[in-house]
Design an enzyme around this catalytic site. Structure first.
Site, PDB file in Angstrom:
ATOM      1  N   CYS A  38      -8.565  -3.063  79.652  1.00 18.42           N
ATOM      2  CA  CYS A  38      -7.155  -2.670  79.729  1.00 18.42           C
ATOM      3  C   CYS A  38      -6.249  -3.652  78.994  1.00 18.42           C
ATOM      4  O   CYS A  38      -5.513  -3.269  78.087  1.00 18.42           O
ATOM      5  CB  CYS A  38      -6.755  -2.546  81.195  1.00 18.42           C
ATOM      6  SG  CYS A  38      -5.034  -2.178  81.412  1.00 18.42           S
ATOM      7  N   HIS A 439      23.445  10.148  86.224  1.00 17.75           N
ATOM      8  CA  HIS A 439      23.795  10.804  84.966  1.00 17.75           C
ATOM      9  C   HIS A 439      24.325   9.774  83.981  1.00 17.75           C
ATOM     10  O   HIS A 439      25.132   8.927  84.371  1.00 17.75           O
ATOM     11  CB  HIS A 439      24.867  11.864  85.219  1.00 17.75           C
ATOM     12  CG  HIS A 439      25.349  12.498  83.956  1.00 17.75           C
ATOM     13  ND1 HIS A 439      24.586  13.427  83.279  1.00 17.75           N
ATOM     14  CD2 HIS A 439      26.482  12.313  83.230  1.00 17.75           C
ATOM     15  CE1 HIS A 439      25.241  13.810  82.197  1.00 17.75           C
ATOM     16  NE2 HIS A 439      26.397  13.142  82.136  1.00 17.75           N
TER      17      HIS A 439
HETATM   18  P1  FAD Z   1     -12.676  -2.900  82.499  1.00 20.51           P
HETATM   19  O1  FAD Z   1     -11.237  -3.078  82.252  1.00 20.51           O
HETATM   20  O2  FAD Z   1     -13.493  -2.304  81.416  1.00 20.51           O
HETATM   21  O3  FAD Z   1     -13.261  -4.319  82.875  1.00 20.51           O
HETATM   22  C1  FAD Z   1     -14.629  -4.512  83.097  1.00 20.51           C
HETATM   23  C2  FAD Z   1     -14.962  -5.967  82.826  1.00 20.51           C
HETATM   24  O4  FAD Z   1     -16.287  -6.221  83.296  1.00 20.51           O
HETATM   25  C3  FAD Z   1     -14.958  -6.299  81.340  1.00 20.51           C
HETATM   26  O5  FAD Z   1     -14.076  -7.378  81.103  1.00 20.51           O
HETATM   27  C4  FAD Z   1     -16.402  -6.682  81.044  1.00 20.51           C
HETATM   28  O6  FAD Z   1     -16.524  -7.728  80.089  1.00 20.51           O
HETATM   29  C5  FAD Z   1     -16.891  -7.140  82.418  1.00 20.51           C
HETATM   30  N1  FAD Z   1     -18.347  -7.022  82.604  1.00 20.51           N
HETATM   31  C6  FAD Z   1     -19.131  -5.933  82.375  1.00 20.51           C
HETATM   32  N2  FAD Z   1     -20.417  -6.198  82.699  1.00 20.51           N
HETATM   33  C7  FAD Z   1     -20.450  -7.478  83.141  1.00 20.51           C
HETATM   34  C8  FAD Z   1     -21.490  -8.320  83.622  1.00 20.51           C
HETATM   35  N3  FAD Z   1     -22.737  -7.887  83.743  1.00 20.51           N
HETATM   36  N4  FAD Z   1     -21.171  -9.586  83.963  1.00 20.51           N
HETATM   37  C9  FAD Z   1     -19.899 -10.048  83.866  1.00 20.51           C
HETATM   38  N5  FAD Z   1     -18.883  -9.294  83.437  1.00 20.51           N
HETATM   39  C10 FAD Z   1     -19.141  -8.019  83.087  1.00 20.51           C
HETATM   40  N6  FAD Z   1      -5.923   3.362  81.198  1.00 20.51           N
HETATM   41  C11 FAD Z   1      -4.680   3.529  81.685  1.00 20.51           C
HETATM   42  O7  FAD Z   1      -4.516   3.652  82.899  1.00 20.51           O
HETATM   43  N7  FAD Z   1      -3.602   3.577  80.845  1.00 20.51           N
HETATM   44  C12 FAD Z   1      -3.716   3.465  79.510  1.00 20.51           C
HETATM   45  O8  FAD Z   1      -2.732   3.508  78.777  1.00 20.51           O
HETATM   46  C13 FAD Z   1      -5.019   3.287  78.964  1.00 20.51           C
HETATM   47  N8  FAD Z   1      -5.196   3.164  77.628  1.00 20.51           N
HETATM   48  C14 FAD Z   1      -6.449   2.945  77.138  1.00 20.51           C
HETATM   49  C15 FAD Z   1      -6.623   2.818  75.769  1.00 20.51           C
HETATM   50  C16 FAD Z   1      -7.882   2.591  75.237  1.00 20.51           C
HETATM   51  C17 FAD Z   1      -8.045   2.453  73.744  1.00 20.51           C
HETATM   52  C18 FAD Z   1      -9.002   2.454  76.108  1.00 20.51           C
HETATM   53  C19 FAD Z   1     -10.366   2.176  75.555  1.00 20.51           C
HETATM   54  C20 FAD Z   1      -8.838   2.587  77.476  1.00 20.51           C
HETATM   55  C21 FAD Z   1      -7.575   2.840  78.009  1.00 20.51           C
HETATM   56  N9  FAD Z   1      -7.380   3.006  79.377  1.00 20.51           N
HETATM   57  C22 FAD Z   1      -6.121   3.226  79.870  1.00 20.51           C
HETATM   58  C23 FAD Z   1      -8.499   2.934  80.332  1.00 20.51           C
HETATM   59  C24 FAD Z   1      -8.531   1.566  81.018  1.00 20.51           C
HETATM   60  O9  FAD Z   1      -8.618   0.548  80.042  1.00 20.51           O
HETATM   61  C25 FAD Z   1      -9.704   1.495  81.967  1.00 20.51           C
HETATM   62  O10 FAD Z   1      -9.658   2.597  82.838  1.00 20.51           O
HETATM   63  C26 FAD Z   1      -9.647   0.216  82.792  1.00 20.51           C
HETATM   64  O11 FAD Z   1      -9.692  -0.919  81.960  1.00 20.51           O
HETATM   65  C27 FAD Z   1     -10.820   0.187  83.764  1.00 20.51           C
HETATM   66  O12 FAD Z   1     -10.769  -0.991  84.485  1.00 20.51           O
HETATM   67  P2  FAD Z   1     -12.106  -1.634  85.084  1.00 20.51           P
HETATM   68  O13 FAD Z   1     -11.675  -2.866  85.804  1.00 20.51           O
HETATM   69  O14 FAD Z   1     -12.886  -0.608  85.787  1.00 20.51           O
HETATM   70  O15 FAD Z   1     -12.978  -2.022  83.784  1.00 20.51           O
END
Ligand code: FAD
Length: 461
Positions: A38, A439
């Protein structure tokens, strides 16, 4: 209570802060960047690019209408990319600071379960460390899916991650996938004058949203010269000199798109594999960690939240589930209301949605009434020159309860919070009508759409 959290994205870091606030000893393990997808390669950087390119596009095309005279307006792409990095860094540093203040221990490295009580981390700095826990929360996110058509691995075929850091603004881009990420990139680069073609396999762009509001976006993209192919399937990609040639099929007819870059915006796959989970009894289905409605896995003391569960892939959903699980573990129960999750697209017009679409409400057997109000009847939208779009409210005909709010227009992504609050409080259309909106604001369009449920909007004949 010792809690180990894997993944420092909006799911993991929010759970870490909440659990620490509630007195837990928390270890947060992250293999790459705090802030996750994110903050570093998703929501935040794309919105920085959308914001600046939108201002550029509006000034370039409407300066005269706005009473402005601008000579020599230019994009400084290098500086824009630097701003994107600076904004992300500022937010990431803020999160790191809070984690430090809350005494959350951040461990850098790749985490893997070795038992239902221990995680082994291959440390980024080298070596290994074993971490024991009472409860664990997995928040490992998702990664881009690249459809395995011939040529998918050619140079110039990229994902969203590379698409936000290109060396130069390309002359032409073919975007495979017309979902949220696809249309946001179409908006960014068409604002800069890049020739964009979108190829979408489904019959609709952003198929999970109300199509009447999506139509406003599609019209805007077409006006900018974006070509859109729907119900079309990419068959292969070839390189021809400096360009890529995408061969696709619309019905039985093949067609070709020539572009400098191809962005694969074909969805994201949950990252629940490779964590040693199945070996300790947690079910993982094609990368999606299987959880119940309280985000608990098959192993009693292990939870999974956010994108890695294969549910709704949104940052605010990851954070909401992180808050809920942290509270649950610490003995307080916070409900999560899946009905009121807002969905947003940060294009021009912005799209935002909460609750049931008209189609879903009918399919679920509701007798509904629908109110609509076009943005060209809203004073603030006329002031800012953003008259495309509408507010659409779906209400239960019997009770008047608001079942869904759908907005296309300026500030739609901000306004949708009021729709979500209304639904959370089980508000009726009558209650929206008796609420007074300032407004001139775009919010008045919500009031008018509510009035129009009964055919009584003021600023429309
Ligand atoms: P992530 O943010 O993906 O974090 C997971 C973390 O786990 C990562 O930092 C990774 O390095 C770490 N990790 C993975 N495996 C391991 C391991 N084995 N050991 C240690 N660390 C590990 N969502 C919105 O709500 N609004 C938006 O405007 C939006 N825009 C987006 C635009 C793009 C281009 C993309 C790709 C996504 C967008 N999203 C948006 C979606 C949003 O980014 C994700 O839904 C959100 O980041 C999910 O959060 P998370 O904590 O589940 O995972």
């Amino acid at each position: 209570m010792k809690i180990a959290i894997i993944g420092g994205g909006p799911g993991g870091y929010v759970a870490a802060i909440k659990a620490a606030q509630m007195g837990a000893e928390v270890v947060l393990i992250e293999k790459e960047y705090i802030g996750g997808t994110c903050l570093n390669t998703g929501c935040i950087p794309t919105k920085v690019l959308l914001h600046s390119t939108e201002i550029y596009h509006q000034l370039r095309n409407e300066a005269e209408d706005l009473g402005l005279e601008i000579n020599d307006l230019k994009v400084n792409w290098r500086n824009l990319l630097t701003r994107k990095e600076l904004v992300a860094t500022q937010l990431v540093e803020g999160v790191k600071n809070i984690l430090r203040t809350m005494n959350v221990e951040v461990v850098r490295g790749y985490a893997k379960f070795t038992s239902t009580k221990t995680i082994e981390v291959s440390l980024t700095a080298g070596g290994k460390r074993s971490i024991s826990f009472d409860k664990a929360i997995v928040a490992t996110g998702s990664k881009s899916i690249i459809i395995p058509v011939p040529g998918h691995d050619l140079e110039g075929v990229i994902t969203s991650r590379e698409a936000m850091s290109l060396e130069e603004i390309p002359e032409s881009i073919c975007i495979v996938g017309g979902g949220v990420i696809g249309v946001e990139f179409a908006n960014i680069y068409s604002n800069l004058g890049t020739q964009i073609t979108i190829i979408e396999m489904l019959p609709e762009l952003v198929a999970n949203m109300d199509q009447e509001i999506v139509n406003s976006l599609e019209e805007a993209l077409l006006t900018k010269g974006v070509k859109v192919y729907k119900s079309a399937k990419v068959l292969r990609i070839d390189r021809s000199g400096k360009e890529l040639q995408v061969t696709a099929q619309l019905g039985d007819d093949p067609f070709q798109v020539i572009a400098e870059k191809v962005i694969m915006a074909t969805g994201r796959k949950p990252s629940g594999d490779g964590l040693g989970l199945e070996e300790i009894g947690v079910k993982v289905d094609r990368g999606a960690i299987q959880v119940d409605r309280l985000f608990k896995t098959d192993v009693d003391n292990i939870y999974a939240i956010g994108d890695c569960t294969g549910g709704v892939q949104l940052a605010h959903v990851a954070s909401a589930s992180g808050l809920m699980v942290a509270e649950l573990i610490m003995g307080e129960r916070m409900a999560m209301d899946f009905r009121t999750i807002p969905y947003c697209v940060y294009t021009n017009p912005e799209l935002a949605s909460v609750g049931l679409t008209e189609r879903d409400a009918v399919m679920k057997g509701y007798k509904i009434k629908v109110g609509k109000f076009p943005m060209y009847g809203n004073g603030k939208s006329v002031i800012t020159g953003n008259v495309r779009g509408m507010v659409k409210i779906i209400a239960d005909e019997n009770t008047g309860e608001v079942l869904g709010v759908h907005i296309a227009g300026n500030s739609a992504t901000e306004l949708i919070a009021s729709g979500a609050v209304a639904m959370r409080l089980e508000a009726t259309v009558q209650e929206l009508i008796t609420t007074i909106y300032a407004h001139p604001t775009v919010g008045e369009a919500i009031h008018e759409a509510a009035e129009s449920v009964f055919g009584r909007a003021i600023h429309i004949p």
